[in-house]
Design a protein around this motif. Structure first.
Motif, PDB file in Angstrom:
ATOM      1  N   ALA A  59      56.533  12.918  -5.413  1.00  0.00           N
ATOM      2  CA  ALA A  59      55.898  12.936  -6.736  1.00  0.00           C
ATOM      3  C   ALA A  59      56.930  12.404  -7.732  1.00  0.00           C
ATOM      4  O   ALA A  59      58.137  12.559  -7.525  1.00  0.00           O
ATOM      5  CB  ALA A  59      55.466  14.356  -7.092  1.00  0.00           C
ATOM      6  N   GLY A  70      50.650  17.619   4.249  1.00  0.00           N
ATOM      7  CA  GLY A  70      51.542  17.991   5.353  1.00  0.00           C
ATOM      8  C   GLY A  70      51.849  16.831   6.283  1.00  0.00           C
ATOM      9  O   GLY A  70      52.647  16.978   7.220  1.00  0.00           O
ATOM     10  N   TYR A  71      51.243  15.643   6.036  1.00  0.00           N
ATOM     11  CA  TYR A  71      51.451  14.505   6.952  1.00  0.00           C
ATOM     12  C   TYR A  71      52.906  14.050   6.973  1.00  0.00           C
ATOM     13  O   TYR A  71      53.497  13.868   8.057  1.00  0.00           O
ATOM     14  CB  TYR A  71      50.532  13.349   6.544  1.00  0.00           C
ATOM     15  CG  TYR A  71      50.740  12.090   7.374  1.00  0.00           C
ATOM     16  CD1 TYR A  71      50.406  12.060   8.727  1.00  0.00           C
ATOM     17  CD2 TYR A  71      51.268  10.935   6.803  1.00  0.00           C
ATOM     18  CE1 TYR A  71      50.592  10.910   9.493  1.00  0.00           C
ATOM     19  CE2 TYR A  71      51.452   9.778   7.559  1.00  0.00           C
ATOM     20  CZ  TYR A  71      51.112   9.775   8.898  1.00  0.00           C
ATOM     21  OH  TYR A  71      51.311   8.637   9.662  1.00  0.00           O
ATOM     22  N   GLY A  87      55.703  26.672  -4.320  1.00  0.00           N
ATOM     23  CA  GLY A  87      56.699  26.857  -5.370  1.00  0.00           C
ATOM     24  C   GLY A  87      56.992  25.565  -6.099  1.00  0.00           C
ATOM     25  O   GLY A  87      56.361  24.535  -5.853  1.00  0.00           O
ATOM     26  N   GLY A 133      56.994  20.428 -13.034  1.00  0.00           N
ATOM     27  CA  GLY A 133      57.858  21.574 -12.802  1.00  0.00           C
ATOM     28  C   GLY A 133      59.022  21.587 -13.755  1.00  0.00           C
ATOM     29  O   GLY A 133      59.163  20.688 -14.592  1.00  0.00           O
ATOM     30  N   ILE A 193      57.948  22.079   0.356  1.00  0.00           N
ATOM     31  CA  ILE A 193      57.538  22.915  -0.774  1.00  0.00           C
ATOM     32  C   ILE A 193      56.459  22.228  -1.600  1.00  0.00           C
ATOM     33  O   ILE A 193      56.542  21.025  -1.874  1.00  0.00           O
ATOM     34  CB  ILE A 193      58.777  23.324  -1.625  1.00  0.00           C
ATOM     35  CG1 ILE A 193      58.398  24.266  -2.763  1.00  0.00           C
ATOM     36  CG2 ILE A 193      59.559  22.135  -2.134  1.00  0.00           C
ATOM     37  CD1 ILE A 193      59.579  25.042  -3.313  1.00  0.00           C
ATOM     38  N   VAL A 251      59.672  17.618  -0.718  1.00  0.00           N
ATOM     39  CA  VAL A 251      59.111  18.159  -1.971  1.00  0.00           C
ATOM     40  C   VAL A 251      57.745  17.517  -2.217  1.00  0.00           C
ATOM     41  O   VAL A 251      57.635  16.282  -2.301  1.00  0.00           O
ATOM     42  CB  VAL A 251      60.054  17.882  -3.165  1.00  0.00           C
ATOM     43  CG1 VAL A 251      59.409  18.363  -4.469  1.00  0.00           C
ATOM     44  CG2 VAL A 251      61.396  18.562  -2.952  1.00  0.00           C
ATOM     45  N   GLY A 296      59.090  22.648  -6.465  1.00  0.00           N
ATOM     46  CA  GLY A 296      60.062  21.864  -5.709  1.00  0.00           C
ATOM     47  C   GLY A 296      60.987  21.029  -6.578  1.00  0.00           C
ATOM     48  O   GLY A 296      61.960  20.464  -6.073  1.00  0.00           O
ATOM     49  N   SER A 297      60.713  20.934  -7.867  1.00  0.00           N
ATOM     50  CA  SER A 297      61.651  20.191  -8.721  1.00  0.00           C
ATOM     51  C   SER A 297      62.988  20.928  -8.779  1.00  0.00           C
ATOM     52  O   SER A 297      64.010  20.333  -9.116  1.00  0.00           O
ATOM     53  CB  SER A 297      61.080  19.977 -10.127  1.00  0.00           C
ATOM     54  OG  SER A 297      61.097  21.168 -10.895  1.00  0.00           O
ATOM     55  N   GLN A 342      44.858  15.853  -5.551  1.00  0.00           N
ATOM     56  CA  GLN A 342      46.114  15.211  -5.122  1.00  0.00           C
ATOM     57  C   GLN A 342      45.823  14.124  -4.090  1.00  0.00           C
ATOM     58  O   GLN A 342      44.656  13.841  -3.795  1.00  0.00           O
ATOM     59  CB  GLN A 342      47.086  16.275  -4.589  1.00  0.00           C
ATOM     60  CG  GLN A 342      47.396  17.352  -5.605  1.00  0.00           C
ATOM     61  CD  GLN A 342      48.018  16.793  -6.889  1.00  0.00           C
ATOM     62  OE1 GLN A 342      48.921  15.957  -6.863  1.00  0.00           O
ATOM     63  NE2 GLN A 342      47.526  17.242  -8.036  1.00  0.00           N
ATOM     64  N   THR A 391      49.840  10.112   0.688  1.00  0.00           N
ATOM     65  CA  THR A 391      50.489   8.838   0.360  1.00  0.00           C
ATOM     66  C   THR A 391      50.088   7.735   1.358  1.00  0.00           C
ATOM     67  O   THR A 391      49.839   8.015   2.538  1.00  0.00           O
ATOM     68  CB  THR A 391      52.025   9.051   0.379  1.00  0.00           C
ATOM     69  OG1 THR A 391      52.328  10.185  -0.429  1.00  0.00           O
ATOM     70  CG2 THR A 391      52.774   7.845  -0.150  1.00  0.00           C
ATOM     71  N   ILE A 428      50.946  23.728  -5.316  1.00  0.00           N
ATOM     72  CA  ILE A 428      49.555  24.194  -5.274  1.00  0.00           C
ATOM     73  C   ILE A 428      49.331  25.008  -3.991  1.00  0.00           C
ATOM     74  O   ILE A 428      49.406  24.474  -2.882  1.00  0.00           O
ATOM     75  CB  ILE A 428      48.585  22.998  -5.353  1.00  0.00           C
ATOM     76  CG1 ILE A 428      48.825  22.224  -6.653  1.00  0.00           C
ATOM     77  CG2 ILE A 428      47.136  23.460  -5.235  1.00  0.00           C
ATOM     78  CD1 ILE A 428      48.036  20.941  -6.781  1.00  0.00           C
ATOM     79  N   THR A 482      54.457  18.890  -0.480  1.00  0.00           N
ATOM     80  CA  THR A 482      53.890  18.929   0.882  1.00  0.00           C
ATOM     81  C   THR A 482      52.554  18.193   0.959  1.00  0.00           C
ATOM     82  O   THR A 482      52.291  17.506   1.952  1.00  0.00           O
ATOM     83  CB  THR A 482      53.641  20.400   1.312  1.00  0.00           C
ATOM     84  OG1 THR A 482      54.783  21.190   0.988  1.00  0.00           O
ATOM     85  CG2 THR A 482      53.311  20.500   2.774  1.00  0.00           C
ATOM     86  N   GLY A 483      51.710  18.369  -0.066  1.00  0.00           N
ATOM     87  CA  GLY A 483      50.384  17.736  -0.072  1.00  0.00           C
ATOM     88  C   GLY A 483      49.624  18.091   1.191  1.00  0.00           C
ATOM     89  O   GLY A 483      49.416  19.266   1.515  1.00  0.00           O
ATOM     90  N   PRO A 492      52.499  12.883 -10.739  1.00  0.00           N
ATOM     91  CA  PRO A 492      53.701  13.442 -11.372  1.00  0.00           C
ATOM     92  C   PRO A 492      54.269  14.677 -10.670  1.00  0.00           C
ATOM     93  O   PRO A 492      53.524  15.483 -10.113  1.00  0.00           O
ATOM     94  CB  PRO A 492      53.206  13.811 -12.785  1.00  0.00           C
ATOM     95  CG  PRO A 492      51.733  13.927 -12.679  1.00  0.00           C
ATOM     96  CD  PRO A 492      51.285  13.027 -11.581  1.00  0.00           C
TER      97      PRO A 492
HETATM   98  N1  SAM Z   1      53.768  14.259   1.094  1.00  0.00           N
HETATM   99  C1  SAM Z   1      52.357  14.408   0.875  1.00  0.00           C
HETATM  100  C2  SAM Z   1      51.542  14.089   2.078  1.00  0.00           C
HETATM  101  O1  SAM Z   1      52.099  13.688   3.088  1.00  0.00           O
HETATM  102  O2  SAM Z   1      50.313  14.279   1.991  1.00  0.00           O
HETATM  103  C3  SAM Z   1      51.856  13.641  -0.318  1.00  0.00           C
HETATM  104  C4  SAM Z   1      52.035  14.383  -1.535  1.00  0.00           C
HETATM  105  S1  SAM Z   1      51.191  13.990  -2.987  1.00  0.00           S
HETATM  106  C5  SAM Z   1      51.475  12.296  -3.262  1.00  0.00           C
HETATM  107  C6  SAM Z   1      52.320  14.804  -4.110  1.00  0.00           C
HETATM  108  C7  SAM Z   1      52.302  16.312  -4.036  1.00  0.00           C
HETATM  109  O3  SAM Z   1      53.344  16.811  -4.864  1.00  0.00           O
HETATM  110  C8  SAM Z   1      51.017  16.940  -4.551  1.00  0.00           C
HETATM  111  O4  SAM Z   1      50.449  17.715  -3.550  1.00  0.00           O
HETATM  112  C9  SAM Z   1      51.463  17.788  -5.737  1.00  0.00           C
HETATM  113  O5  SAM Z   1      50.743  18.991  -5.877  1.00  0.00           O
HETATM  114  C10 SAM Z   1      52.911  18.048  -5.362  1.00  0.00           C
HETATM  115  N2  SAM Z   1      53.789  18.433  -6.463  1.00  0.00           N
HETATM  116  C11 SAM Z   1      53.821  17.978  -7.744  1.00  0.00           C
HETATM  117  N3  SAM Z   1      54.795  18.598  -8.439  1.00  0.00           N
HETATM  118  C12 SAM Z   1      55.395  19.472  -7.566  1.00  0.00           C
HETATM  119  C13 SAM Z   1      56.466  20.397  -7.678  1.00  0.00           C
HETATM  120  N4  SAM Z   1      57.152  20.582  -8.804  1.00  0.00           N
HETATM  121  N5  SAM Z   1      56.803  21.115  -6.578  1.00  0.00           N
HETATM  122  C14 SAM Z   1      56.139  20.965  -5.415  1.00  0.00           C
HETATM  123  N6  SAM Z   1      55.120  20.108  -5.254  1.00  0.00           N
HETATM  124  C15 SAM Z   1      54.754  19.365  -6.312  1.00  0.00           C
END
Ligand code: SAM
Length: 224
Positions: free
Chosen positions: A154, A92-93, A135, A212, A108, A87, A137-138, A61, A64, A111, A89-90, A209
């Motif tokens: 995402a 956590g930033y 969980g 979910g 949420i 939605v 998050g969609s 992942q 951003t 992974i 978290t990735g 993407p």
């Molecule tokens: N906000 C994050 C950060 O500050 O690092 C960046 C997140 S990254 C671009 C997108 C995240 O969305 C990934 O960690 C991915 O696993 C998560 N993701 C994708 N589909 C998801 C879902 N249905 N529910 C929750 N998380 C989801």
């Protein structure tokens, strides 16, 4: 301990990547000056923490690009004290930035490994108003709704109805939408009334993407 070099890089990031592109919210700019992005990227990439780019994190992942996070948070129009759903978290930033501005953040992540790492990074920063859950998050976080703001990091083939229904009246949802892997539209949905929403296109973006029930299926072959 604060590293003065990283502090200087962080100030430069805010000035040259974020303010220079038109982000103006004083609360957001202050949060970006305070939250050490290096604490949310993998150890071996810390020297790149203030580059003008997304970076890889665990599980394939990304964290951003700083200015894109800033644009999304600014579009949520937070004044302080709100209930926010994050939605994806990735690292956590983004949750850490939101926590500096809002009252309570529910974050949420699908992974588990990332949810665990983010929980630790947020706790190491002394941030206590973020709850991280593993969980899908969609579908949002119905027990904690309604939210004044929802930010989705995402890309979804369409705006999930479940997320719209979890907005408070007047609440804002910011989400990348589109069926193209390479390019999506960042959209802001404002809930105007029980069944009334306004949609605005904000920018062209590119996100991983949203996998979910209300996003893409796991094979990434088709919208659910
Ligand atoms: N906000 C994050 C950060 O500050 O690092 C960046 C997140 S990254 C671009 C997108 C995240 O969305 C990934 O960690 C991915 O696993 C998560 N993701 C994708 N589909 C998801 C879902 N249905 N529910 C929750 N998380 C989801």
């Amino acid at each position: 301990m604060t590293d003065p070099d990283q502090q200087a890089r962080r100030e430069a990031m805010v000035d040259y990547q974020v303010r220079a592109r038109g982000v103006r919210s004083p609360r957001l700019l202050e949060a970006m000056r305070q939250v050490p992005r290096e604490a949310f990227v993998p150890r071996d990439l810390r020297e790149f923490a203030y580059d003008d780019t997304a970076l890889p994190i665990a599980a394939g992942q990304t964290i951003t690009q700083p200015w894109v996070v800033a644009m999304m948070i600014e579009a949520l129009d937070l004044q302080g004290g709100e209930r926010v759903l994050d939605v994806g978290t990735g690292s956590g930033y983004a949750a850490a930035l939101l926590a500096r501005i809002a009252g309570a953040v529910h974050s949420i992540e699908r992974i588990g490994e990332l949810a665990d790492q983010a929980r630790r990074a947020l706790s190491d920063q002394g941030i206590g108003n973020v709850e991280v859950r593993e969980g899908d998050g969609s579908l949002g976080w119905p027990e904690a709704a309604p939210f004044d703001a929802i930010m989705v990091a995402a890309a979804s083939p369409r705006v999930p109805e479940q997320l719209k229904r979890q907005l408070a009246i007047g609440g804002r949802l910011v989400i990348p939408v589109g069926e193209d892997d390479e390019a999506q539209e960042l959209v802001r949905i404002t809930r105007l009334g029980e069944n009334e929403y306004r949609a605005e296109d904000l920018a062209d973006v590119r996100f991983v993407p949203l996998l979910g029930e209300a996003g893409w299926d796991k094979a990434r072959a088709r919208p659910q």
